[in-house]
Structure formats: structure tokens, C-alpha cells
Design a protein around this motif. Structure first.
Motif, PDB file in Angstrom:
ATOM      1  N   PHE A  32       0.830  -1.196   0.000  1.00  0.00           N
ATOM      2  CA  PHE A  32       0.000   0.000   0.000  1.00  0.00           C
ATOM      3  C   PHE A  32       0.871   1.256   0.000  1.00  0.00           C
ATOM      4  N   SER A  33       0.544   2.202  -0.867  1.00  0.00           N
ATOM      5  CA  SER A  33       1.040   3.577  -0.739  1.00  0.00           C
ATOM      6  C   SER A  33      -0.116   4.374  -0.144  1.00  0.00           C
ATOM      7  N   LEU A  34       0.105   4.938   1.039  1.00  0.00           N
ATOM      8  CA  LEU A  34      -0.972   5.588   1.776  1.00  0.00           C
ATOM      9  C   LEU A  34      -0.843   7.104   1.714  1.00  0.00           C
ATOM     10  N   ASN A  35      -1.966   7.769   1.813  1.00  0.00           N
ATOM     11  CA  ASN A  35      -1.946   9.230   1.911  1.00  0.00           C
ATOM     12  C   ASN A  35      -1.351   9.670   3.234  1.00  0.00           C
ATOM     13  N   SER A  36      -1.583   8.868   4.278  1.00  0.00           N
ATOM     14  CA  SER A  36      -1.026   9.157   5.601  1.00  0.00           C
ATOM     15  C   SER A  36      -0.848   7.853   6.362  1.00  0.00           C
ATOM     16  N   PHE A  37       0.287   7.736   7.059  1.00  0.00           N
ATOM     17  CA  PHE A  37       0.514   6.552   7.878  1.00  0.00           C
ATOM     18  C   PHE A  37      -0.185   6.651   9.231  1.00  0.00           C
ATOM     19  N   ALA A  38      -0.621   7.849   9.606  1.00  0.00           N
ATOM     20  CA  ALA A  38      -1.185   8.056  10.943  1.00  0.00           C
ATOM     21  C   ALA A  38      -2.387   7.168  11.247  1.00  0.00           C
ATOM     22  N   PRO A  39      -3.369   7.021  10.329  1.00  0.00           N
ATOM     23  CA  PRO A  39      -4.542   6.193  10.667  1.00  0.00           C
ATOM     24  C   PRO A  39      -4.261   4.695  10.625  1.00  0.00           C
ATOM     25  N   ALA A  40      -3.133   4.295  10.044  1.00  0.00           N
ATOM     26  CA  ALA A  40      -2.839   2.866   9.869  1.00  0.00           C
ATOM     27  C   ALA A  40      -2.248   2.284  11.148  1.00  0.00           C
ATOM     28  N   SER A  41      -2.888   1.272  11.680  1.00  0.00           N
ATOM     29  CA  SER A  41      -2.447   0.643  12.927  1.00  0.00           C
ATOM     30  C   SER A  41      -1.716  -0.661  12.629  1.00  0.00           C
TER      31      SER A  41
END
Length: 468
Positions: A32-41
Motif C-alpha cells: 500500500f502507498s498511503l496518503n497518511s501513515f497516521a490512521p494505519a495501525s
């Protein structure tokens, strides 16, 4: 939990559909390339049944699934049609990979070379099959069957620039078919007919070096990378009324001279330097690469650094017909991973973990190690010491005896045919390196011991010591 539920849980724990920028997959991982790592647990994703581990590297959030990764990938794609393969590459010129230049370089190499590995593996396995049939005297070297199978396998390497052009175009966000066109002009027989490789000819009073681009790797990557900027430049400056005709014409008029005069010869020279360096290492100290790869491959996989070896590996196969970059060391390393898992399965008192260790160990022996690495050995940590020593010793033996791999593909017992060559000792020495790696790793894991997963394990993963 079935694959559908696993996919939905992963989507939820990485921040939902809106947090996904792009998604690809390799043999065992969702990338995954994410817009933000913050929400990913990471912690919650690891606890999802069917997930073997999570790795953040190369600016990607990678979820390790194992052999059912394609099924889970398809479930996610079905839920998010916008992530179709044609629309999910990130523009790495305007959106650099998180983590700096090294991560960006590794991600680019992986994005270009990983999609073509089935071609390399398929060609290699046909070559391996032919070698076995010839060794067993089941096929006639002068017969039509051998002739057809041989040129089918050769096509995988001969047209490599075209395959690489397609994957590089996706990575650099330019027109795939124009990129393949540029690969095609390098391979046109009329060009190679102009002279012997290395000769210079004059075109419009400009010196053009005749280079054999079939099976080459670096030239087309450099050409497509340059073309991506040319295309972008023309897109912005050409009038809309004539763009459909003018853009491909101008692209070719710019890129053809650049390819034949500068980029192609330069890329060919760099490829020769890589192959020459590998040959020099093989002549001076043939044991170095297999031993280092045998010992450190698990750590290279964990960090994604193994992708940095792909250009040299593919260049060696296409230019020399064999490689000593990865295969001779990776084979005993994978066997060592399997040996450690099987030892863990005998010593562990946790029934579920015992079963996981058996299946992961068998998978590693056959050539797929990520379930073993992330599901068992990295989780226990201590087996990694035994794996490094056992894999290194197996690789040392393979290097000293000059083991070669004659095709691309897996590095396990299922792909031993790739080590069958004219010298029958090559496959024998490859098998001996496997035996060394297995025995050393198994015994060291047995005596070093590990902290077992408790039968009363909590969600946080408490452990109980196992005596060595």
C-alpha cells in the motif's frame, strides 16, 4: 476468517479506502502507498487472521499475507475499482517516496523489475526443464521439440527491453505503448545488420555505435525515464488541435537520436561494467557473494534491500546465461529458514504455533520464505542467528564450488532444476549447500533455543521460555 473478511479488516485498519493512494502486490505482500501513515495501525493489522506480518519500508505499508496474497488483493480491488492496475502507480517525479533517496531508489527498482519476474522465471524454468530432459537423454538436441522450447525460453530474455519498457512506463507515468515502441526500435534487426557490435556508423554525420540491445537491461530504463520528461514537456507546450499527431512524432524525433547516440550506448556500457564487476568478483573471490547473501538475505528482505540486487541479477542472466548474484546464496538461506521453522515445530508447546511452523517451514524449503520469516523466525528472533550462520555456511560452500543458477525463478527445492547445467557437479554442489544449511541451522536452533509462544498467549503475544 475467509479472504473476503481478511481484506475488509485490512482496509478498516489502514484508515479506509480514502487513505489508499495506490496498491500493488508481489509474491506474498500487499504493498500500500498511503496518503497518511497516521490512521494505519500496525498492531491491529498484525492481529488480523491471515496476516503474517507488517513492514513499513520504501514509503509503503506492506501487509504480508503469504501465498493467498493475490486472492486478498483481488478482494480489495473489487471494493475499490479506482485502484485498477492502470491507475494505481504514483508519479515518483512529483511525489517522491517517503524516507529519502535510498527508499525512492529501492521502490523504483522494485516497481520496474518485480512485474517482469514471471517472464524471467518462466524462461528460466523452461531452460531448466530442457537441461533435465537433455541430461536424462529424453530429448534430441537436434530435434524440433528442443528447437521450439529453446527459442520460446530465449524469447523471455531477447525481448527483455520491451518488457522493461512497459513496467518502467508505469513507474515513470508515461505512455506505455510509446515506451514499448522505443524498446522495439532498439531490437529491430535492421539496426543490428548495420555492423558488428561495437562498430560506429555515420548517420547525418553523427557517430552511432552499433550495440546489441537484445537481453539488455539498463539502456531501456534510462531511455524510458528520459522519455517521461520529454512527454510531459510536449504535453504542456503543444497546441491541443495537433497534439494527437504532433506529440508522438516529436517524441520519436527527440528520443530516437538520444537513444542511439547517448542513452543506449551509455546504458550498455554501465551494463557491461556491472557484468564485468561480477565476473571479477567471481574470479578473485567466488565465495564472497554466496556467503554474504546466504547469511544476510533474511535481513535484506526485511529492509527491502534485496531489490537493489535485481538489476545485476537480471543483467547477469541475460548476458552470461547464468548468475551467481543471488541464487547460490539465496538457495541455502531459504533452506535455513525452513530448517529453523521445522526445529521450532518440534520444540514448541503451542499447538497452533507448531502447525504454523510446519507449514511455513515446508513453504520455505520450496522457496517461499516470507511466512517463515515474518510468521515464525522474526517473531522468535533467536532462530535468525542460526539462519544467518547456516545460510552463510551453505553459501560459502556454494561459492567455493562455483555453483551457478541458469535461470530466474525461485530459490528452493521446487526450483532445483535451475541449477542443472552441462557440469553435473553444479546441481550436486547446490544440493550439498542445502544439506549444510539445513543441518547447521536445525542443530543451532535446537541448542540455542528460543522463547516459545505461550499456549496461554494474549493478543499482545506473551511468551514463555524454552530451554536450549
Amino acid at each position: 476468517m475467509n479472504t473476503r473478511e481478511t481484506a475488509l479488516c485490512i482496509l478498516r485498519e489502514i484508515g479506509g479506502k480514502d487513505n489508499i493512494k495506490s496498491l500493488t502486490h508481489c509474491v506474498t505482500r500487499l504493498r500500500f502507498s498511503l496518503n497518511s501513515f497516521a490512521p494505519a495501525s500496525e498492531a491491529r493489522v498484525k492481529q488480523i487472521p491471515g496476516v503474517l506480518g507488517v513492514v513499513r519500508q520504501g514509503g509503503q505499508f506492506q501487509v504480508i499475507i503469504g501465498q493467498s496474497v493475490e486472492v486478498v488483493y483481488n478482494e480489495i480491488i473489487n471494493d475499490i475499482p479506482d485502484l485498477s492496475p492502470s491507475a494505481q502507480e504514483v508519479d515518483h517525479r512529483r511525489n517522491p517516496t517517503q524516507g529519502g533517496i535510498i527508499n525512492k531508489a529501492l521502490d523504483t527498482i522494485a516497481g520496474i523489475f518485480t512485474p517482469i519476474m514471471p517472464v524471467v522465471a518462466g524462461s528460466g524454468m523452461i531452460k531448466a526443464l530442457l537441461s533435465i530432459l537433455v541430461l536424462a537423454k529424453l530429448i534430441d538436441l537436434d530435434g524440433r521439440t528442443y528447437y521450439f522450447l529453446n527459442f520460446i525460453a530465449d524469447a523471455g530474455y531477447y525481448f527483455l527491453p520491451i518488457y522493461l519498457a512497459a513496467s518502467a512506463a508505469r513507474k515513470f507515468r508515461c505512455n506505455m505503448y510509446m515506451a514499448m515502441f522505443l524498446g522495439g526500435i532498439l531490437l529491430h534487426p535492421s539496426f543490428s545488420a548495420l555492423g558488428k557490435s561495437g562498430d560506429f556508423i555515420s548517420v547525418l554525420n553523427l557517430p552511432v555505435r552499433v550495440v546489441t540491445y537484445s537481453s539488455s537491461v539498463i539502456p531501456i530504463v534510462m531511455i524510458v525515464f528520459t522519455y517521461s520528461f520529454v512527454e510531459q514537456f510536449l504535453e504542456k507546450r503543444l497546441p491541443s488541435a495537433i497534439k494527437f499527431i504532433a506529440k508522438p512524432l516529436c517524441s520519436l524525433m527527440i528520443m530516437a537520436p538520444l537513444s542511439f547516440l547517448v542513452l543506449g550506448p551509455l546504458g550498455s556500457f554501465l551494463g557491461d561494467v556491472i557484468v564485468g564487476g561480477l565476473l571479477a568478483i567471481q574470479q578473485i573471490a567466488p565465495w564472497i557473494l554466496p556467503m554474504v547473501i546466504g547469511a544476510f538475505m533474511p535481513f535484506l528482505v526485511m529492509t527491502g534491500m534485496h531489490y537493489s540486487l535485481l538489476p545485476a541479477y537480471v543483467s547477469s542472466l541475460s548476458s552470461l546465461g547464468y548468475e551467481t548474484v543471488i541464487g547460490p546464496g539465496n538457495l541455502p538461506s531459504n533452506i535455513a529458514q525452513g530448517a529453523a521453522c521445522l526445529c521450532v515445530s518440534l520444540k514448541s508447546r503451542n499447538r497452533e504455533f507448531k502447525q504454523l511452523s510446519i507449514t511455513s517451514g515446508i513453504s520455505a524449503l520450496l522457496g517461499i520464505t516470507e511466512p517463515a520469516l515474518f510468521g515464525v523466525n522474526l517473531r522468535l528472533k533467536k532462530p535468525l542467528i542460526a539462519i544467518a550462520i547456516g545460510g552463510g555456511m551453505g553459501g560459502l560452500y556454494a561459492g567455493i564450488t562455483g555453483v551457478m543458477r541458469f535461470g530466474g525463478g525461485g530459490a528452493g527445492l521446487a526450483a532445483l532444476g535451475l541449477y542443472v547445467g552441462e557440469n553435473p557437479l553444479n546441481i550436486l554442489n547446490a544440493l550439498v549447500s542445502c544439506v549444510i544449511a539445513f543441518l547447521v541451522t536445525f542443530l543451532l536452533t535446537w541448542f540455542i533455543g528460543f522463547d516459545d509462544i505461550s499456549t496461554e498467549v494474549s493478543d499482545e503475544g506473551s511468551k514463555t521460555a524454552v530451554a536450549s
